[in-house]
Structures are given as C-alpha cells and as structure tokens.
Motif scaffolding. Structure first.
Motif, short mmCIF file in Angstrom:
data_model
loop_
_atom_site.label_atom_id
_atom_site.label_comp_id
_atom_site.label_asym_id
_atom_site.label_seq_id
_atom_site.Cartn_x
_atom_site.Cartn_y
_atom_site.Cartn_z
N ALA A 1 0.83 -1.20 0.00
CA ALA A 1 0.00 0.00 0.00
C ALA A 1 0.87 1.25 0.00
CB ALA A 1 -0.92 0.00 1.22
N ALA A 2 1.94 1.24 0.78
CA ALA A 2 2.81 2.42 0.86
C ALA A 2 3.49 2.71 -0.48
CB ALA A 2 3.86 2.21 1.95
N VAL A 3 4.00 1.66 -1.17
CA VAL A 3 4.69 1.92 -2.43
C VAL A 3 3.70 2.29 -3.54
CG1 VAL A 3 6.62 0.41 -1.86
CG2 VAL A 3 4.69 -0.52 -3.15
N ALA A 4 2.40 2.07 -3.31
CA ALA A 4 1.39 2.53 -4.26
C ALA A 4 1.04 4.00 -4.02
CB ALA A 4 0.14 1.67 -4.16
N GLY A 5 1.58 4.59 -2.96
CA GLY A 5 1.33 6.00 -2.67
C GLY A 5 0.33 6.25 -1.57
N VAL A 6 -0.10 5.21 -0.85
CA VAL A 6 -1.08 5.37 0.22
C VAL A 6 -0.39 5.91 1.46
CG1 VAL A 6 -2.74 4.21 1.72
CG2 VAL A 6 -2.51 3.50 -0.67
N ASN A 7 -0.91 7.01 1.98
CA ASN A 7 -0.45 7.53 3.28
C ASN A 7 -1.21 6.74 4.36
OD1 ASN A 7 -0.10 9.01 5.69
ND2 ASN A 7 0.24 10.89 4.56
N ILE A 8 -0.60 5.68 4.84
CA ILE A 8 -1.30 4.73 5.70
C ILE A 8 -1.77 5.39 6.99
CG2 ILE A 8 -1.00 2.62 7.07
CD1 ILE A 8 0.87 1.63 4.84
N GLN A 9 -0.94 6.22 7.60
CA GLN A 9 -1.32 6.87 8.84
C GLN A 9 -2.55 7.76 8.63
OE1 GLN A 9 -0.29 6.41 11.84
NE2 GLN A 9 -0.76 8.25 13.04
N ARG A 10 -2.57 8.52 7.54
CA ARG A 10 -3.69 9.42 7.29
C ARG A 10 -4.97 8.65 6.98
NH1 ARG A 10 -2.56 13.75 2.85
NH2 ARG A 10 -2.81 11.96 1.49
N VAL A 11 -4.86 7.60 6.18
CA VAL A 11 -6.04 6.79 5.84
C VAL A 11 -6.65 6.18 7.09
CG1 VAL A 11 -6.72 4.64 4.71
CG2 VAL A 11 -5.43 6.34 3.43
N ARG A 12 -5.81 5.63 7.95
CA ARG A 12 -6.32 5.01 9.17
C ARG A 12 -6.85 6.05 10.16
NH1 ARG A 12 -1.64 0.36 9.83
NH2 ARG A 12 -2.77 -1.27 8.70
#
Length: 597
Positions: free
Chosen positions: A195-206
C-alpha cells in the motif's frame, strides 16, 4: 464502480421502513429504535475494525462521550438541544483525532491495548465526574430533542430519528468502502508495504477511518441520550465494548450488511432473555464461539464467501470506447535515480558501506551478489522503508532521503518485493488499480461527492488496469480474487500494478523468483516496456542469465560493499565477482548471457 445506491442499501432501507408496519406499539418502536442505534454503532466500528482490521476497544467510550456531551450541554448548561445533538459527534471525533495520532502508529494487540486504555479512562470520567455527569446515579433531566420544526417527543418520532440516522450512516459507510479510499484502507490492512509503495499515506487513511468511526459512535450516543432521556456509566463499560466486537463478528466484519445482522442478533437475544441477564451473557458467548467455529467470517461474510466461490466466472473485457488519457499512456518526463554513499548498519553489523549508483532513464542496472550481500536492504533504503546512516537518494533534483515511502511513490519511484505483496480480498484488476492510487479520486470527499469528473477518471484508470492485465495475458483473470491465482500469475499482477503507478524509476526485487526459467518471458517483456517508456530500472535478481541478458550495466555487492561495476561482459570477467558470486568459469557465464540476448 458501483458507488451508487446498491441492493444492500435498498434492503436496509426496506427493513427499517417495513418493520414499523408490523411492530407499531410504543414498546416495539423502542426496540426498533435500539436496533437502529446499535446498527449505527456497529457500522462505525466496522469502518476501522472490519475494513481497517484495527481492533478498537474505545468504541463504547466514544459512544458514551457523545451521549454525555449532548446530555450535559442540554441538561446542565441549557444549550438548545439541536446544538447539543450535533456537538456530540464533533466532540467524539476531536478526542479520537488526538488519541489516534499516537495510537495508530501501534499495530495489532498494542493498538487494541491503547484503545482499551482510552475506553477505560472515559468510563472512569463518566463515573467519577459526579458534578458534571451525575456519576454512578446517571444523568437525568435531559430535555426532548427539537430539530427545527420536528419535536422528537414520541416513540414514533424517536424511531424515525434513529432509523434516519442509521440509513444516512449506512449510505456514507457503503460509499466510502467501495470507493478508492475504502480500497486503500483495505490495502493498508492486508499489506502495508504494498500500500505504501502505491502511494497510500497509511497513517492518514487510518486516522481518517478512526475519526469517522468515533464521530459515528458519538452521533449514536447523541441519538441514544435523546431517545432514553437518561444515561449512566454502565452503558459504556468494557463489557459493552466487547459486546460491540462480538456483534460485529457475528454479523460479518468487513461486510456492508454485517453490522445490521449482528445488531439484529444482539437485540433479539437481549429481548428474548431480558429477564435473565446472566443467561443472556452466557448465550451470547456460546453463539459467538459456535459462529467462530462454523462460520469464521460471520453470517453475512460466509454468505458472501459462498457466492464468490460459486458465482459464474466473468472474463475480462476491454471497452475501446473509453479513451485513456495520454498522460497515463506514457510516463512523465523521467528523471535519473541517484544513490550516493549509502551506508547502513544494524547493531554491530555493517550491511551497506558507501554504495553509490545512478539509474539513467531508459536503462537497466542489474544488482547482483550472494545472499546477505545487502541488495534488499539497499532497495529498502532507496524506497524509504529503511533510513540510512549516511548517504542521499535523489530523483532528478528532488532529495528523497528523508521522505516517506508514499511520498517517494508520488515522485515516481516504484518497486516490487522479493516476497509477493498483493492485496488478498481484492480482484486482480482492483489490485492493479491500487497501483494507480495517486492518479485516482482517492479522498473521502471524492467518495461522498462522486462527480462526473471523478467517475470519468476512475473509468479511465480501470480501463488502463484492464489493458495492463491484457499485456500480461491475464485479461480472463481480471475479476478473480487475487488470492485464488497461481503464484506465477499473481507475480505478473504485481508487475502490472507497478506499471499502473506510472513510475519514473523502479526497483524490481527478484521479479522472476518462483517462475520457471522458461516462464520469464513476461518479465523480459516488462523490462523492455519500461525501457521503451524511458523508465530507469534497478533489477535485483539471482537469475544471472536474465540479469546479463537485459542489463546495460551491473553492480555487484558483497557484504554490503560494491566490488564491481561495469557492463555485463566486464563484470563476468572480474575475478572478485567470480570468486564471491559466480563461482564458475567466465566463458560459461558468457555463453549463458549471449544466449539470453
């Protein structure tokens, strides 16, 4: 993409409209109101725990915070009830935001413990702030709710309010989870690195999901306080938090209708055994254990799973009438990837020492070396998973050394992984679409206000994903769950997802691993396509024949040190490389490389 009103929304709407036609006494309407409120609560919990897979034990606390906020404002401070009604979810969201920023950096049981602590603190405040909350005796004197011209002062109006809120929340949650935002939340849950290498800001999404979940709980608490006109701390203790999780699991965590079914089961058990509370608790526990053994995905989840396994296969199709925007048909102006003097040690072990390389757009740099040489560590440093002790990473003139993984993806840096990293639970085409995440309408507001431009943008990206699968000879597998595909096809889905990012430079970490030697043709085709697009490639691979056949230059690592760097022919002739890695006469390797060209 099915973001509009679905059959599940219509079914829920029909349930809430039809039931009062048969159960219309004040008592029956109060039971239905409790069902609607509990459904709202579990839908909010489902957002972070079901789709985000983060066990949240603070949900009862946020529920209570909403109830007490509305109750105290109206009963103690004489603030208009309409204001108190809407301030309640805002208060729960604000507290969740403050708690979520540090807590969501934790994972698994540690996050669960952090939310448990939050719920316990809120419960203690409800019980001990006697002057404000009424303490153990509860808060009384709550006035009836008035929303504009509507006075919520009868069993029917209280039910209409609870049902109306439940319908709106159902619609919001459903739109979120089927939109790109919801896919990113699921992707972060099943594979954070991908998910991170696809550009997802994991902290913000969660954090967004956590805050929305708390706001929904606070809203449910606000509805409850004006429904019962009395609240006490016992309605928000630890057992209540666990009961919410049990109800969600029974219905089907991570499904749209699961919270509704789970709420129905809990309300039915509560009403059927209202005069035997201890037996009710025992029966809830027994039902929970049986369902976990027989239907581990819950009632709705098991039905969905059966349907997915037995539904007719739908082959992929391409729609030539959809025009894919040109910016997604060729890469952005590619810039070189420059890695300078990278050093990294773990404890007392020096893993990388002063490693430098430059990846020119449209050229392939092979990175080889024995196991433990530091190849994957270098890939992790370049892509942002590991912070170097020294050195810099640039794409063009942009310094990415201190940037996050998702920020590097936004700058056009893509990668694959040594171990397969896909998103189980999503189809092959949706896995590829996740690679195009930064090019899609991925905000929460995009899901709630799905405009024509958003729909067109999403349609173009889906068409591109289908074309990428077609280029990998996977078009007929586009709508299959990716976890049902054999390893070789799943590997190609990962490569197609990489292309969907529209990268400027990529790191391919053993893309041929697990593929038979005669099955590396698609990998070669991919590398050739990347070159044609002007994309620079770092190829990490143990298949020397493949590396020497496609690389313009080769860098050899041994114990974190670059021992050779040059053309494939030069590297194959280097005595240090032969001794450290190739372990065979140069002429033999030359023949393999020549046959690969």
């Amino acid at each position: 993409m099915g973001i509009g009103v679905g059959a599940d929304t219509i079914a829920f709407l029909v349930i809430l409209v039809v039931l009062p036609l048969f159960w219309s006494s004040d008592y029956e309407l109060s039971v239905l109101a409790r069902f609607a409120i509990l459904s709202t609560l579990l839908m909010g919990l489902n957002l972070i725990t079901g789709y985000g897979r983060m066990i949240n034990l603070a949900h009862a606390g946020f529920y209570g915070l909403g109830a007490y906020t509305a109750g105290v404002l109206t009963a103690k401070l004489a603030i208009p009830t309409a204001i108190g009604f809407w301030v309640a979810p805002a208060a729960a969201a604000l507290v969740a935001w403050a708690i979520g920023i540090p807590s969501l950096r934790l994972r698994g049981i540690y996050f669960a413990m952090a939310t448990l602590g939050t719920g316990m603190v809120l419960f203690l405040v409800f019980g001990r702030a006697v002057d404000i909350t009424g303490g153990p005796n509860g808060l009384r004197g709550i006035p009836p709710l008035t929303l504009g011209p509507l006075a919520v002062d009868s069993a029917m109006t209280r039910y209409v309010l609870a049902a109306g809120i439940a319908i709106v929340v159902f619609w919001i949650v459903r739109r979120l989870v089927v939109a790109p935002y919801g896919q990113s939340l699921h992707a972060a849950a099943v594979s954070e690195p991908a998910a991170a290498v696809a550009g997802v800001n994991i902290q913000r999404v969660r954090l967004t999901a956590f805050v929305l979940s708390a706001a929904i709980a606070g809203l449910a608490g606000s509805v409850e306080v004006f429904n019962s006109r009395f609240i006490s701390p016992t309605s928000f203790d630890f057992f209540v938090a666990v009961t919410f999780l049990v109800g969600l699991t029974l219905g089907g965590s991570g499904t749209v209708l699961g919270p509704v079914v789970g709420s129905a089961v809990l309300v039915a058990l509560a009403e059927g055994l209202s005069d035997q509370p201890n037996l009710r608790l025992l029966l809830i526990g027994l039902v929970f254990l049986v369902v976990l053994q027989v239907l581990p995905d819950g009632l709705v989840g098991s039905i969905y799973g059966f349907y997915r396994r037995h539904r007719p296969h739908r082959p992929g199709e391409l729609d030539d009438s959809i025009e894919v925007p040109t910016q997604y048909m060729r890469t952005r102006n590619p810039r070189p990837l420059q890695i300078s003097n990278i050093s990294k040690h773990f404890g007392g072990v020096q893993v990388l020492s002063e490693v430098s390389l430059t990846v020119v757009p449209g050229r392939v740099l092979g990175l080889i070396g024995p196991n433990g040489a530091g190849k994957t560590t270098l890939a992790n440093v370049v892509s942002g998973f590991v912070t170097p002790d020294r050195g810099t990473v640039f794409v063009g003139s942009v310094d990415l050394t201190n940037s996050s993984v998702n920020e590097r993806a936004s700058e056009g840096l893509g990668r694959t992984f040594q171990n397969l990293e896909l998103f189980p639970g999503l189809s092959a085409v949706n896995n590829v679409l996740m690679g195009a995440y930064i090019h899609r309408p991925n905000r929460v507001v995009d899901a709630l206000v799905w405009s024509k431009s958003s729909a067109a943008q999403e349609a173009s990206q889906r068409e591109l994903a289908m074309r990428l699968l077609a280029s990998m000879h996977l078009l007929d597998d586009a709508h299959k769950d990716v976890d049902s595909l054999p390893f070789g096809k799943a590997k190609l889905v990962e490569l197609a997802r990489l292309l969907a990012l529209e990268p400027e430079a990529v790191i391919l970490d053993e893309p041929a691993a697990g593929l038979p030697r005669h099955g590396t043709g698609p990998v070669r085709d991919l590398i050739a396509d990347l070159q044609e697009r002007g994309i620079g490639v770092v190829l990490i691979e143990h298949d020397v024949k493949l590396v020497m056949g496609v690389s313009h230059e080769v860098l050899v690592l041994d114990h974190g040190v670059a021992i050779a760097h040059g053309t494939p022919v030069e590297v194959q002739s280097d005595p240090q490389v032969i001794a450290a890695y190739l372990g065979q006469p140069v002429r033999s390797v030359d023949r393999e490389a020549d046959s690969a060209r």
